[in-house]
Write an enzyme that holds these catalytic residues in place. Structure first.
Site, mmCIF file in Angstrom:
data_model
loop_
_atom_site.group_PDB
_atom_site.id
_atom_site.type_symbol
_atom_site.label_atom_id
_atom_site.label_comp_id
_atom_site.label_asym_id
_atom_site.label_seq_id
_atom_site.Cartn_x
_atom_site.Cartn_y
_atom_site.Cartn_z
ATOM 1 N N HIS A 151 0.811 -1.209 0.000
ATOM 2 C CA HIS A 151 0.000 0.000 0.000
ATOM 3 C C HIS A 151 0.844 1.259 0.000
ATOM 4 O O HIS A 151 0.365 2.326 -0.350
ATOM 5 C CB HIS A 151 -1.002 -0.004 1.162
ATOM 6 N N ASP A 184 0.090 -7.570 1.352
ATOM 7 C CA ASP A 184 0.466 -6.162 1.510
ATOM 8 C C ASP A 184 1.971 -5.977 1.651
ATOM 9 O O ASP A 184 2.434 -5.185 2.472
ATOM 10 C CB ASP A 184 -0.269 -5.528 2.688
ATOM 11 N N SER A 265 4.120 2.659 7.942
ATOM 12 C CA SER A 265 3.899 1.467 7.124
ATOM 13 C C SER A 265 5.136 1.073 6.354
ATOM 14 O O SER A 265 5.765 1.891 5.683
ATOM 15 C CB SER A 265 2.765 1.707 6.128
#
Length: 417
Positions: A151, A184, A265
């Site tokens: 992402h 992811d 992230s």
């Protein structure tokens, strides 16, 4: 529930059934919500709404990847109704902030860990047709491969730019090596860089609840930030928004109370020796007044365990993709209200099966309603995704389904994807 026979995607919303055959209902209605990844930090003013979860592909940071707007997904966390967000970040700034805590009894010596690990941690800036933002990553090889979240880089996956800022402040352009929306994870590469510091790899299997850990990355675009905490829980299964309105599934995720925020992230979760044990990916948030939700850390973050992340990273480096077993079935969830209206069970409406594929060989047909998979209620495509990312070709899956009001049980033997 749907596997590789149908499209996969990052939004976290469930696709609606399409004109089912007469043998089953044609579900319509709102798609169920689900947890969101904690993605990259959007460049620009910090948004006032929910924070992106994992992918860095939208323009609004609310429970979505690095800057695209994603649907909020409900995560069943103990007794609280928590929302999982992609750990993205805001404000791609140039300030370098290092939050260090001195070692104490029962905690890592964060000064020592920071000194050892920060040179291998990078801030990733992304720009593409769908948005811009920033996230984190770690150098996993001396020739320039960097592990991060899908992402984080997804806004540039179909055309855009990637650049990396190292802990010493210098930057370099990067290219996409490969990405895996199902888990992811993604790998990018910088070239013509010498003497890169590579993160040491630990063993996530050896982690125990209560063990101290340290998170490193670029929350809110603040490069080289270090926070400390403990392993709060192990073995979590957390769905987060991914590509094409599908969810990624963090299987066996590490839960930690180390502060993780948008922009973290793709960054590292390490043990007290500075060895990688997880890739920080999502955070939980809680509802507030007037529908507003907190967008920062509430002490519930999730990391993909190293034991899953590193094999996928190596496969991405070797082939550019990750292969998973397939059941050869395309199915979508039946909204509960639709199931009640038609007098059928909640489950997954089978839209199509692959001719000669595993599901077809097991007797499953279009129009059937799959009600459980390996004993778990089949109310979301996440059930199938979890099976795929944890199984090998040849593994057997017990499937219960309904046809014409009659219940049936069969065994599907997964095949090469």
């Amino acid at each position: 529930m749907s596997d590789d026979t149908s499209a996969t995607g990052p939004s976290g919303e469930t696709p609606q059934p399409q004109d089912p055959a007469p043998t089953g209902p044609a579900p319509t209605g709102p798609a169920p919500a689900g947890p969101v990844p904690a993605g990259p930090a959007p460049t620009g003013p910090a948004p006032t709404g929910p924070v992106p979860a994992t992918p860095a592909t939208a323009t609004t940071p609310a429970t979505q990847p690095a800057s695209t707007g994603r649907a909020w997904l409900i995560a069943g966390l103990a007794t609280a109704a928590a929302l999982i967000l992609i750990a993205g970040g805001f404000i791609a700034g140039t300030v370098t902030t290092v939050a260090l805590s001195s070692g104490s009894s029962g905690a890592c010596n964060a000064v020592s860990v920071a000194d050892r690990v920060l040179p291998s941690i990078v801030t990733i800036n992304v720009a593409g047709p769908t948005g811009a933002g920033s996230g984190s990553g770690q150098v996993i090889s001396s020739d320039g491969y960097i592990l991060t979240n899908n992402h984080v880089i997804s806004p540039a996956a179909s055309g855009g730019t990637l650049s990396v800022r190292f802990s010493d402040g210098h930057t370099a352009d990067a290219t996409l090596t490969g990405r895996d929306p199902k888990t992811d994870l993604a790998v990018i590469k910088v070239s013509n860089e010498k003497s890169l510091s590579v993160i040491d790899v630990g063993d996530s299997h050896s982690l125990v609840v209560g063990e101290p850990v340290v998170a490193l990355g670029a929350p809110l675009g603040l490069s080289s930030t270090v926070t400390a905490g403990i392993v709060s829980a192990l073995g979590r299964t957390v769905p987060v928004p991914s590509d094409d309105d599908r969810n990624a599934i963090l299987v066996g995720a590490i839960q930690t109370d180390a502060s993780i925020n948008p922009g973290n992230s793709g960054g590292a979760l390490v043990d007290c020796s500075g060895r990688l044990v997880g890739v920080n990916t999502a955070i939980a948030t809680v509802p507030g007044d007037n529908g507003q939700r907190s967008t920062g850390s509430v002490g519930i973050g999730f990391a993909v365990p190293q034991a899953m992340a590193m094999p996928i990273a190596h496969e991405l480096i070797d082939t550019g993709t990750v292969s998973y077993p397939t059941a050869g079935v395309d199915a979508v969830p039946i909204p509960h209200a639709v199931a009640q209206h038609y007098g059928v069970s909640d489950g997954l409406f089978v839209q199509a099966v692959t001719r000669g594929g595993p599901a077809a060989d097991a007797g499953i047909r279009p129009g059937d309603i799959i009600t459980s998979i390996n004993g778990s209620p089949a109310v979301s495509i996440d059930v199938l995704t979890a099976i795929q990312v944890t199984s090998q070709p040849g593994d057997e899956v017990k499937v219960e389904y309904e046809r014409g009001g009659q219940r049936h049980t069969t065994t599907v033997t997964l095949a090469e994807g």
